[in-house]
Enzyme design. Structure first.
Site, PDB file in Angstrom:
ATOM      1  N   ASP A 272       0.615  -3.123   2.106  1.00  0.00           N
ATOM      2  CA  ASP A 272       1.180  -3.042   3.456  1.00  0.00           C
ATOM      3  C   ASP A 272       0.514  -4.148   4.254  1.00  0.00           C
ATOM      4  O   ASP A 272      -0.693  -4.114   4.492  1.00  0.00           O
ATOM      5  CB  ASP A 272       0.860  -1.658   4.038  1.00  0.00           C
ATOM      6  CG  ASP A 272       1.299  -1.507   5.489  1.00  0.00           C
ATOM      7  OD1 ASP A 272       1.711  -2.513   6.095  1.00  0.00           O
ATOM      8  OD2 ASP A 272       1.214  -0.377   6.006  1.00  0.00           O
TER       9      ASP A 272
ATOM     10  N   TYR B  16       3.161  -4.941  13.508  1.00  0.00           N
ATOM     11  CA  TYR B  16       2.137  -3.905  13.616  1.00  0.00           C
ATOM     12  C   TYR B  16       1.348  -3.822  12.309  1.00  0.00           C
ATOM     13  O   TYR B  16       1.925  -3.869  11.219  1.00  0.00           O
ATOM     14  CB  TYR B  16       2.796  -2.560  13.939  1.00  0.00           C
ATOM     15  CG  TYR B  16       1.771  -1.557  14.361  1.00  0.00           C
ATOM     16  CD1 TYR B  16       1.098  -1.710  15.570  1.00  0.00           C
ATOM     17  CD2 TYR B  16       1.414  -0.505  13.540  1.00  0.00           C
ATOM     18  CE1 TYR B  16       0.107  -0.826  15.954  1.00  0.00           C
ATOM     19  CE2 TYR B  16       0.430   0.389  13.909  1.00  0.00           C
ATOM     20  CZ  TYR B  16      -0.217   0.217  15.122  1.00  0.00           C
ATOM     21  OH  TYR B  16      -1.207   1.093  15.487  1.00  0.00           O
TER      22      TYR B  16
ATOM     23  N   GLN C 229      -2.942  -5.126   7.030  1.00  0.00           N
ATOM     24  CA  GLN C 229      -3.605  -3.813   6.986  1.00  0.00           C
ATOM     25  C   GLN C 229      -4.300  -3.482   5.656  1.00  0.00           C
ATOM     26  O   GLN C 229      -5.416  -2.982   5.631  1.00  0.00           O
ATOM     27  CB  GLN C 229      -2.559  -2.736   7.290  1.00  0.00           C
ATOM     28  CG  GLN C 229      -3.109  -1.330   7.264  1.00  0.00           C
ATOM     29  CD  GLN C 229      -1.997  -0.281   7.361  1.00  0.00           C
ATOM     30  OE1 GLN C 229      -1.438  -0.089   8.427  1.00  0.00           O
ATOM     31  NE2 GLN C 229      -1.694   0.377   6.262  1.00  0.00           N
TER      32      GLN C 229
ATOM     33  N   GLY D 140     -11.696 -12.060  -8.209  1.00  0.00           N
ATOM     34  CA  GLY D 140     -11.405 -11.729  -9.608  1.00  0.00           C
ATOM     35  C   GLY D 140     -10.242 -10.791  -9.870  1.00  0.00           C
ATOM     36  O   GLY D 140      -9.529 -10.940 -10.841  1.00  0.00           O
ATOM     37  N   ASN D 141     -10.037  -9.799  -8.990  1.00  0.00           N
ATOM     38  CA  ASN D 141      -9.090  -8.736  -9.295  1.00  0.00           C
ATOM     39  C   ASN D 141      -8.793  -8.003  -7.984  1.00  0.00           C
ATOM     40  O   ASN D 141      -9.713  -7.720  -7.234  1.00  0.00           O
ATOM     41  CB  ASN D 141      -9.807  -7.780 -10.269  1.00  0.00           C
ATOM     42  CG  ASN D 141      -8.860  -6.812 -10.911  1.00  0.00           C
ATOM     43  OD1 ASN D 141      -8.089  -6.148 -10.233  1.00  0.00           O
ATOM     44  ND2 ASN D 141      -8.927  -6.731 -12.222  1.00  0.00           N
TER      45      ASN D 141
ATOM     46  N   ASP E 278       6.156   5.521  -0.395  1.00  0.00           N
ATOM     47  CA  ASP E 278       5.472   5.255   0.876  1.00  0.00           C
ATOM     48  C   ASP E 278       5.171   6.576   1.578  1.00  0.00           C
ATOM     49  O   ASP E 278       5.894   7.561   1.394  1.00  0.00           O
ATOM     50  CB  ASP E 278       6.341   4.360   1.771  1.00  0.00           C
ATOM     51  CG  ASP E 278       5.577   3.900   3.013  1.00  0.00           C
ATOM     52  OD1 ASP E 278       4.342   3.736   2.921  1.00  0.00           O
ATOM     53  OD2 ASP E 278       6.203   3.698   4.070  1.00  0.00           O
TER      54      ASP E 278
ATOM     55  N   TYR F 143     -10.104   5.647   7.509  1.00  0.00           N
ATOM     56  CA  TYR F 143      -8.650   5.627   7.395  1.00  0.00           C
ATOM     57  C   TYR F 143      -8.101   4.203   7.448  1.00  0.00           C
ATOM     58  O   TYR F 143      -8.419   3.434   8.333  1.00  0.00           O
ATOM     59  CB  TYR F 143      -8.003   6.420   8.536  1.00  0.00           C
ATOM     60  CG  TYR F 143      -6.504   6.317   8.493  1.00  0.00           C
ATOM     61  CD1 TYR F 143      -5.790   7.043   7.550  1.00  0.00           C
ATOM     62  CD2 TYR F 143      -5.813   5.477   9.354  1.00  0.00           C
ATOM     63  CE1 TYR F 143      -4.414   6.940   7.473  1.00  0.00           C
ATOM     64  CE2 TYR F 143      -4.435   5.376   9.289  1.00  0.00           C
ATOM     65  CZ  TYR F 143      -3.748   6.109   8.345  1.00  0.00           C
ATOM     66  OH  TYR F 143      -2.391   6.001   8.271  1.00  0.00           O
TER      67      TYR F 143
ATOM     68  N   LYS G 266      -2.181   5.642   4.086  1.00  0.00           N
ATOM     69  CA  LYS G 266      -2.131   6.367   2.804  1.00  0.00           C
ATOM     70  C   LYS G 266      -2.010   5.345   1.675  1.00  0.00           C
ATOM     71  O   LYS G 266      -1.756   4.171   1.907  1.00  0.00           O
ATOM     72  CB  LYS G 266      -0.934   7.320   2.798  1.00  0.00           C
ATOM     73  CG  LYS G 266      -1.309   8.746   3.164  1.00  0.00           C
ATOM     74  CD  LYS G 266      -1.864   9.542   1.976  1.00  0.00           C
ATOM     75  CE  LYS G 266      -2.389  10.907   2.351  1.00  0.00           C
ATOM     76  NZ  LYS G 266      -3.827  11.062   2.433  1.00  0.00           N
TER      77      LYS G 266
ATOM     78  N   ARG H  45       0.620  10.120   9.886  1.00  0.00           N
ATOM     79  CA  ARG H  45      -0.822   9.866   9.913  1.00  0.00           C
ATOM     80  C   ARG H  45      -1.511  10.219   8.598  1.00  0.00           C
ATOM     81  O   ARG H  45      -2.707  10.495   8.567  1.00  0.00           O
ATOM     82  CB  ARG H  45      -1.491  10.614  11.083  1.00  0.00           C
ATOM     83  CG  ARG H  45      -0.975  10.129  12.436  1.00  0.00           C
ATOM     84  CD  ARG H  45      -1.655  10.758  13.620  1.00  0.00           C
ATOM     85  NE  ARG H  45      -1.000  10.291  14.848  1.00  0.00           N
ATOM     86  CZ  ARG H  45      -1.325   9.162  15.508  1.00  0.00           C
ATOM     87  NH1 ARG H  45      -2.302   8.406  15.058  1.00  0.00           N
ATOM     88  NH2 ARG H  45      -0.665   8.798  16.582  1.00  0.00           N
TER      89      ARG H  45
ATOM     90  N   ASP I 169       7.377   9.662  10.950  1.00  0.00           N
ATOM     91  CA  ASP I 169       6.863   8.603  10.060  1.00  0.00           C
ATOM     92  C   ASP I 169       7.106   8.964   8.590  1.00  0.00           C
ATOM     93  O   ASP I 169       6.251   8.711   7.727  1.00  0.00           O
ATOM     94  CB  ASP I 169       5.377   8.326  10.284  1.00  0.00           C
ATOM     95  CG  ASP I 169       5.129   7.494  11.541  1.00  0.00           C
ATOM     96  OD1 ASP I 169       6.096   7.201  12.275  1.00  0.00           O
ATOM     97  OD2 ASP I 169       3.954   7.150  11.774  1.00  0.00           O
TER      98      ASP I 169
HETATM   99  C1  F6R Z   1       1.052   7.068   7.677  1.00  0.00           C
HETATM  100  C2  F6R Z   1       1.231   5.997   8.654  1.00  0.00           C
HETATM  101  C3  F6R Z   1       1.643   6.345  10.044  1.00  0.00           C
HETATM  102  C4  F6R Z   1       0.520   6.132  11.043  1.00  0.00           C
HETATM  103  C5  F6R Z   1       0.941   6.520  12.475  1.00  0.00           C
HETATM  104  C6  F6R Z   1      -0.108   6.168  13.500  1.00  0.00           C
HETATM  105  O1  F6R Z   1       0.585   6.562   6.488  1.00  0.00           O
HETATM  106  O2  F6R Z   1       1.013   4.851   8.363  1.00  0.00           O
HETATM  107  O3  F6R Z   1       2.112   7.661  10.104  1.00  0.00           O
HETATM  108  O4  F6R Z   1      -0.605   6.849  10.650  1.00  0.00           O
HETATM  109  O5  F6R Z   1       2.104   5.838  12.839  1.00  0.00           O
HETATM  110  O6  F6R Z   1      -0.443   4.836  13.326  1.00  0.00           O
HETATM  111  P1  F6R Z   1      -1.647   4.096  14.048  1.00  0.00           P
HETATM  112  O7  F6R Z   1      -2.896   4.874  13.807  1.00  0.00           O
HETATM  113  O8  F6R Z   1      -1.651   2.752  13.394  1.00  0.00           O
HETATM  114  O9  F6R Z   1      -1.266   4.045  15.520  1.00  0.00           O
HETATM  115 MG    MG Z   2       2.910   2.391   3.534  1.00  0.00          MG
HETATM  116 MG    MG Z   3       1.354   1.552   6.579  1.00  0.00          MG
END
Ligand code: F6R
Ligand code: MG
Ligand code: MG
Length: 379
Positions: free
Chosen positions: A11, A89, A93, A102-103, A130, A230, A233, A267, A287
């Site tokens: 991502d 956004y 990430q 190396g990997n 995802d 965090y 995922k 999240r 999401d």
């Molecule tokens: C789940 C994911 C989204 C974010 C959510 C808050 O894997 O990527 O659900 O966790 O949109 O995002 P942030 O913390 O970046 O504002």
């Molecule tokens: Mg993703």
């Molecule tokens: Mg993401």
């Protein structure tokens, strides 16, 4: 000839939150690969699932090859530059380290790879998910490789009669790869006992006991184990060889009609049903819901065909409706009970800091305590 298939995915930024990468970002990743490939791989294919970009390579350099990993890493760096230019956004990430060493394993991107002697025709399935983690594949793999209720070939075909060997990883162990090998069908209760715990035990690979060949390979990265916090995922990818000594394509796809509940969703902290979707789909509701796509390919003399989009069929429309209903049902209970993941799996620190703040405000009834302590002493 020996062929290696490598999926490397990350991502590196998306439009409108964690929805999908931009067309420009994808184009830059592709252009980088076209310009720099110089015979390194025979072929590649780029797609996205939700906010994750996956590169599939067909090459002859074996698994864990530094040059293949490096070109994927550099393509993601190039894509990240576009993400920054466009203000996407979460730009970059999943690129958790500053420089390549190396990997890409342990650096953020997820990897699933396998090397095999090409059959005269070599069909396989590419999976990318995802808003979920690698344990999401545990149940579909268990059912497709051990259960004649889903894989009729286990009883109808002589090619799978000996069953399959499961290599399972304990992903909570961070000092190295902690693995166990278990054989189906004799040890299916042991396999099930481990695989029920999607967050700790994850299928790493599956092998045919008829031919000794590799059948499936899954990315096992746990991002929070790398970053210590965090970062999203893990959004796993997987390769499964199909037909002949392996489950048929349709047998491999069959368990995905359950839309089973997995960890992830909003999240990375909720439980949601896994929805089979078409290639290059986005996510939406809360999401999510967690999504998985399946692309069928043949590889021949190292060259890939175009993909056959396995979940792009009227049958799966019906499943998507069912899964939408399951997603809506569990969301009715918001944060309560099974709808939100247990403490240990929450991807954000909010609850932990709330607990720290609230802890000193708990009061113990002193009279009752003294009474209980007194009773204990007397004993
Ligand atoms: C789940 C994911 C989204 C974010 C959510 C808050 O894997 O990527 O659900 O966790 O949109 O995002 P942030 O913390 O970046 O504002
Ligand atoms: Mg993703
Ligand atoms: Mg993401």
């Amino acid at each position: 000839m020996k062929t290696t298939l490598s999926i490397i995915k990350a991502d590196i930024g998306s439009i409108g939150g964690h929805i999908k990468p931009s067309a420009q970002l994808i184009d830059r990743v592709k252009d980088h690969l076209k310009t720099n490939l110089k015979g390194l791989a025979n072929d590649f294919f780029v797609s996205h699932t939700g906010d994750d970009v996956a590169i599939l390579f067909a090459h002859t350099r074996g698994v864990g090859d530094e040059k293949i990993h490096k070109i994927a890493w550099d393509a993601f760096i190039a894509g990240t530059a576009v993400a920054k230019e466009q203000g996407l956004y979460g730009a970059g990430q999943d690129l958790l380290k500053d420089s390549f060493s190396g990997n890409v394993k342990g650096m953020g991107p997820a990897v699933a790879e396998m090397e095999f002697e090409e059959r005269p025709n070599e069909p396989f399935l590419f999976f990318a998910a995802d808003k979920t983690d690698p344990g999401a594949y545990n149940l579909p793999l268990y059912l497709a490789f051990t259960d004649p209720m889903y894989n009729s070939g286990l009883i109808l075909s002589p090619n799978m009669a000996k069953g399959f060997k499961f290599v399972i990883m304990d992903v909570s162990y961070t000092e190295g790869d902690r693995m166990i090998e278990l054989n189906a069908p004799e040890e299916i209760y042991d396999i099930a006992a481990l695989l029920r715990d999607n967050e700790r035990f994850v299928v790493e690979s599956i092998w045919s006991r008829e031919t000794g060949e590799i059948a499936a390979s899954v990315s096992t990265t746990r991002l929070h184990n790398i970053a210590g916090k965090y970062t999203g995922k893990d959004d796993p990818v997987m390769l499964v060889r199909v037909q002949g000594p392996f489950p048929a394509t349709g047998e491999t796809l069959a368990p995905f009609n359950i839309g089973h509940y997995v960890a992830g969703f909003m999240r990375g902290s909720h439980t949601g049903p896994l929805m089979p979707v078409k290639m290059n789909s986005s996510v939406s509701y809360f999401d999510g819901p967690p999504v998985v796509c399946a692309l069928g390919f043949c590889v021949h003399n190292g060259k890939l065909t175009e993909p056959a989009d396995a979940f792009d069929h009227p049958y799966w429309e019906y499943i998507r409706t069912k899964v939408s209903r399951k997603a809506t049902e569990i969301r009715q209970q918001g944060f309560a009970g099974a709808a939100m993941l247990p403490y240990s799996e929450l991807e954000y620190g909010g609850i932990v800091s709330k607990m720290n703040k609230l802890d000193p405000r708990f009061k113990v009834n002193q009279e009752e305590k003294e009474e209980k302590v007194g009773k204990k002493k007397k004993k």
